[in-house]
Design an enzyme around this catalytic site. Sequence first.
Site, PDB file in Angstrom:
ATOM      1  CE  LYS A 194      16.728  44.928 -17.053  1.00 13.60           C
ATOM      2  NZ  LYS A 194      17.144  43.545 -17.445  1.00 13.60           N
ATOM      3  CD  GLU A 269      12.753  41.305  -1.032  1.00 14.06           C
ATOM      4  OE1 GLU A 269      13.387  40.345  -0.556  1.00 14.06           O
ATOM      5  OE2 GLU A 269      12.000  42.014  -0.355  1.00 14.06           O
ATOM      6  CB  CYS A 303      16.332  34.428  -3.408  1.00 14.26           C
ATOM      7  SG  CYS A 303      14.554  34.554  -3.158  1.00 14.26           S
ATOM      8  CD  GLU A 399      22.140  33.611  -4.245  1.00 15.99           C
ATOM      9  OE1 GLU A 399      22.563  34.541  -4.948  1.00 15.99           O
ATOM     10  OE2 GLU A 399      20.988  33.597  -3.774  1.00 15.99           O
TER      11      GLU A 399
END
Length: 495
Positions: A194, A269, A303, A399
């Site tokens: 996906k 992750e 990331c 973040e």
Amino acid sequence: MNVHSPLQSREAAVRMASRDWKMLIDGEWLDGSTQDWLDVRDPATGEVIARAPAGGAADIHAAVAAAKAAFDDRRWLNLGAEERSRRLWRVADLIERDAAKIQAVEQLNNGAPASLAAFFTTYAAKFFRHYAGWCDKINGETIEISEPGAPFHTYTRKEPLGVAGLIVPWNGPFASAAMKVATALTAGCTCVLKPSEETPLSALMLGELLIEAGIPAGVVNIVPGHGHIAGAALANHPDVSKISFTGSTEVGKLIANAATGNLKKVSLELGGKSPSIIFDDADLSKAIPGAALGTFYNTGQVCIAGTRVLVQRSVYDQVVEGMAAVGRSLHLGGGFDPEAQIGPLISAKQLERVSGMIDVARDEGAQVLGGGLPFERGYFVEPTVITNARPDSVVVRDEIFGPVITAIPFDDPEEALSIGNDTEYGLAAAVWTRDIGRSQLIANSIAAGTVWVNCQLVLSPGAPFGGYKQSGWGRENGIEGLHGFMQTKTVMTAL
Ligand code: NAD
């Protein structure tokens, strides 16, 4: 890789991409069941360049059923390790053959400059090659059992988990999809991929190459769609044995909760707020551009970006000004701007989020170098260095996922470690110093899944990758990544 092919014109890329794409289920290209479409945009202009079907729960059910049938009749496993290896290697060859097209779609739909799109495409091929080599090296072990007078032969087998759901984000979309598919296939799983609703096209191109390489129908199914609909249906599905997810920590927690229904295995992750620690004995001619690009690269949509740059006080001003100068020197442009070194953010939503966080820091009294919105069209934000932010500010704790560095001074290694570890994340860290002993002591004490010494953002298909703390569960890459798609069976025979 030919970065100067005719596809390096935006018009040619739009001509190639501009159509209604289909989803891949059981080897067939289908419209899907919902009549709902994802508008696929060029983030450099905001224009819609293509449409992809927005898969619904029924499409996920069909894709999982196809993957389950393919797993149960062993059409992939029964090819044997050598043949599976040959086909995975062929996927790598096909990625390289079509690199210019794949790259062009990443430039168009992801806004990635040509060099970055080329890197991601090459990395995807490299990943398939790495895992092609593992197919015939998946071994169990024999185990000596100490039962006096009762001899046994005991051994373990590594077996694939079954149907794997692979959910990926929009930063580096082709490489993310390729990495998960290569690992799942090497382990012997079948899968449903996906892709992100923002960037479904290159994942669908991967589907075309997988079919051409001889991956049997149903072994890999690809369903674009919204996260809360298609992604959630996959995460909740009772016939899915494993979810391998890359994305935000927030959605990672939803995936973990959804997995409790059938206790499917989950690897995550997730996000990061990684420290890059610069000591005053570092080679600043490398540390300054290294730390700056460690966040500005891919417009900060990384990331593992080292977004908190901790600098020893005696060189703090020099490093801050140096990183801001690197930011000012970078040419911002869309994927087809030949001068572009960094591109736009992926969407209007991300632009609003990133510029909103910069505004908050400014309102709180922090100093902001850069941070402007340079163009009227597209989702561009200038590279930014923030100083004097409050320790509890969003730009220190959260973040941002944009080209935004928060610089923080420190006095000694203990303080650097204390600030470095003061985060709920633990994806990566970097240390810049000429003192080898200090670099290793910091590497041993920092709570992060990857630590770089005098470098940043280096990745390799064979090097385990994953997060400490709320940056994730499990490891990708190499044998550890493979084991994430496998389970161990112990066989005991009384002799
Ligand atoms: P996201 O979490 O919003 O979405 C990631 C994927 O999850 C998308 O495909 C999305 O459609 C899907 N999704 C959303 N809601 C879902 C739900 N309820 N159930 C199932 N699936 C759902 O993340 P994003 O904005 O696409 O990507 C940025 C994030 O990804 C950042 O936090 C970044 O740090 C993280 N990331 C992590 C790594 C890593 O390896 N650790 C790599 C790249 C990106």
